[in-house]
Design a protein around this motif. Structure first.
Motif, mmCIF file in Angstrom:
data_model
loop_
_atom_site.group_PDB
_atom_site.id
_atom_site.type_symbol
_atom_site.label_atom_id
_atom_site.label_comp_id
_atom_site.label_asym_id
_atom_site.label_seq_id
_atom_site.Cartn_x
_atom_site.Cartn_y
_atom_site.Cartn_z
ATOM 1 N N LYS A 70 0.030 -6.082 12.216
ATOM 2 C CA LYS A 70 0.738 -5.885 12.937
ATOM 3 C C LYS A 70 1.982 -5.369 12.002
ATOM 4 O O LYS A 70 3.520 -5.323 13.504
ATOM 5 C CB LYS A 70 0.779 -7.542 13.258
ATOM 6 C CG LYS A 70 -0.734 -7.923 13.319
ATOM 7 C CD LYS A 70 -0.314 -9.893 13.313
ATOM 8 C CE LYS A 70 -1.645 -10.498 14.433
ATOM 9 N NZ LYS A 70 -1.089 -11.873 14.473
ATOM 10 N N ILE A 71 1.538 -4.832 11.519
ATOM 11 C CA ILE A 71 2.808 -4.531 10.091
ATOM 12 C C ILE A 71 3.629 -3.319 10.843
ATOM 13 O O ILE A 71 3.065 -2.670 11.570
ATOM 14 C CB ILE A 71 3.105 -4.895 8.861
ATOM 15 C CG1 ILE A 71 3.195 -5.946 8.422
ATOM 16 C CG2 ILE A 71 3.739 -3.768 7.995
ATOM 17 C CD1 ILE A 71 2.488 -6.137 6.617
ATOM 18 N N PRO A 72 4.810 -3.735 11.196
ATOM 19 C CA PRO A 72 5.229 -1.417 12.109
ATOM 20 C C PRO A 72 5.266 -0.252 11.348
ATOM 21 O O PRO A 72 4.790 0.786 12.076
ATOM 22 C CB PRO A 72 6.778 -2.071 12.720
ATOM 23 C CG PRO A 72 6.716 -3.363 12.158
ATOM 24 C CD PRO A 72 6.091 -4.247 11.898
ATOM 25 N N ILE A 73 5.195 -1.434 10.024
ATOM 26 C CA ILE A 73 5.473 0.453 9.125
ATOM 27 C C ILE A 73 4.213 1.374 9.962
ATOM 28 O O ILE A 73 4.112 2.412 9.234
ATOM 29 C CB ILE A 73 5.110 -0.548 7.897
ATOM 30 C CG1 ILE A 73 7.097 -1.563 7.697
ATOM 31 C CG2 ILE A 73 4.894 0.736 6.326
ATOM 32 C CD1 ILE A 73 7.023 -1.826 6.295
ATOM 33 N N PHE A 74 2.770 1.045 9.537
ATOM 34 C CA PHE A 74 1.774 1.239 9.884
ATOM 35 C C PHE A 74 1.691 2.145 11.269
ATOM 36 O O PHE A 74 0.564 2.023 11.560
ATOM 37 C CB PHE A 74 0.877 0.359 8.598
ATOM 38 C CG PHE A 74 0.722 0.418 7.887
ATOM 39 C CD1 PHE A 74 0.000 0.999 7.272
ATOM 40 C CD2 PHE A 74 0.707 -1.537 7.601
ATOM 41 C CE1 PHE A 74 0.438 0.562 5.429
ATOM 42 C CE2 PHE A 74 0.675 -1.603 6.382
ATOM 43 C CZ PHE A 74 0.534 -0.549 5.037
ATOM 44 N N ASN A 75 2.584 2.137 11.839
ATOM 45 C CA ASN A 75 2.510 2.432 13.808
ATOM 46 C C ASN A 75 2.643 3.670 13.994
ATOM 47 O O ASN A 75 2.045 4.732 14.241
ATOM 48 C CB ASN A 75 3.284 2.058 13.774
ATOM 49 C CG ASN A 75 4.819 2.428 13.710
ATOM 50 O OD1 ASN A 75 5.044 3.083 13.682
ATOM 51 N ND2 ASN A 75 5.575 1.278 14.613
ATOM 52 N N LYS A 76 2.644 4.463 12.358
ATOM 53 C CA LYS A 76 2.434 5.891 11.622
ATOM 54 C C LYS A 76 2.353 6.513 10.368
ATOM 55 O O LYS A 76 1.813 5.477 9.411
ATOM 56 C CB LYS A 76 3.434 6.633 11.480
ATOM 57 C CG LYS A 76 4.894 6.660 12.800
ATOM 58 C CD LYS A 76 5.921 7.140 12.657
ATOM 59 C CE LYS A 76 6.395 7.408 14.206
ATOM 60 N NZ LYS A 76 8.246 8.289 12.972
ATOM 61 N N PRO A 77 1.123 6.824 10.544
ATOM 62 C CA PRO A 77 0.687 7.960 8.800
ATOM 63 C C PRO A 77 1.517 7.198 7.747
ATOM 64 O O PRO A 77 2.566 7.549 7.960
ATOM 65 C CB PRO A 77 0.268 8.966 9.340
ATOM 66 C CG PRO A 77 -0.122 9.270 11.068
ATOM 67 C CD PRO A 77 0.869 8.320 11.464
#
Length: 298
Positions: A70-77
């Motif tokens: 759920k952490i938005p940091i990991f919505n990109k590689p």
């Protein structure tokens, strides 16, 4: 050979570092050491703990925090790195400093690879706070990430330990530049956004609850407590995080300084990432320190 089991006698303090040095430092073979007294009779909890260690050493994943997805940091590689420098003790000025870098090797930063570097001394008694070989180390880590994930990271989160506030900007300028150069060395125009965070434990700040009923069973502030105002800088992005429960005594929170944030993460995203790392036993800097200790012990 991928792994060697070693069963040690009760007083194993002398042979343990020799085993680690011989197998891991010289031959790159993982070891799992166990004392005989812990295996007679074998307890389910002990065996479970040993198997979790073994699983990690052979590349497995024991835990993934539910919040990581759920952490938005990991919505990109994204690759998460942690770095530290170990300097020789006072009076051992001729010995070189040893630097270590760990980097995540999967989508949610659960598996890690390591890099070790030796700092050149040239007869100097004052050791450099920067990691001089960081460019080559980061380059190798990015190659390993690509080989594992099959994509290049668009974000780099870099945690740094072992520097004082007076060295912040000297180290940050050198090391962020080294990270950028490592990326450009791999591919022209490749410039992932960098977030550079320094972690400190050498401070005298403690956190307390006003009402004892709000504390944990040891009377400390609850795990995950963040303090980012009142006792922090009014101009810089810094905060205290009590990331785990205390068993005895008063917890010492870690202090974090976000020196560079090209990703423009919201503060809550950075807090959530750090809390998830610790609660799921994904302590990046802890892994880095453990590599330094096993390397410099002998």
């Amino acid at each position: 050979i991928d792994l060697v089991y070693c069963i040690l006698p009760r007083n194993s303090s002398s042979c343990y570092p020799r085993i680690k040095h011989e197998f891991e430092n010289l031959n790159a073979i993982s070891t799992q050491c166990m004392e005989m007294r812990n295996l007679k009779p074998p307890k389910p909890q002990t065996i479970g703990n040993i198997l979790q260690k073994v699983n990690t050493k052979i590349g497995g994943v024991n835990n993934i925090a539910a919040d990581m997805t759920k952490i938005p940091i990991f919505n990109k590689p994204c690759i998460v790195m942690g770095a530290d420098n170990a300097h020789p003790a006072q009076g051992e000025g001729s010995r070189p400093s040893v630097s270590a870098l760990v980097g995540s090797m999967d989508k949610f930063a659960c598996r890690y690879a390591t890099q070790i570097g030796i700092q050149k001394t040239d007869g100097k008694k004052v050791h450099s706070p920067v990691i001089e070989s960081l460019q080559a180390m980061v380059k190798n880590m990015l190659i390993k990430f690509y080989q594992s994930v099959k994509t290049k990271p668009q974000r780099i989160i870099f945690y740094r330990d072992g520097i004082s506030e007076g060295q912040f900007y000297q180290v940050m300028l050198y090391e962020v530049d080294a990270i950028k150069k490592a990326c450009l060395e791999l591919e022209k125009g490749y410039c992932p956004s960098v977030t550079y965070v320094v972690c400190q434990k050498r401070h005298h700040t403690r956190l307390y609850v006003q009402n004892p009923r709000d504390g944990d069973r040891s009377g400390n502030v609850p795990a995950g407590t963040v303090v980012d105002q009142g006792v922090t800088s009014t101009t810089d992005f810094d905060f205290y995080l009590n990331s785990h429960q205390g068993i005895q005594g008063t917890n010492k929170p870690a202090k974090y300084h976000v020196l560079v944030d090209e990703n423009k993460f919201p503060a809550d995203a950075i807090y959530s990432l750090l809390t998830a790392f610790v609660t799921s036993t994904l302590d990046v800097l802890g892994q880095c320190r453990s590599r330094l200790q096993s390397t410099t012990h002998v």
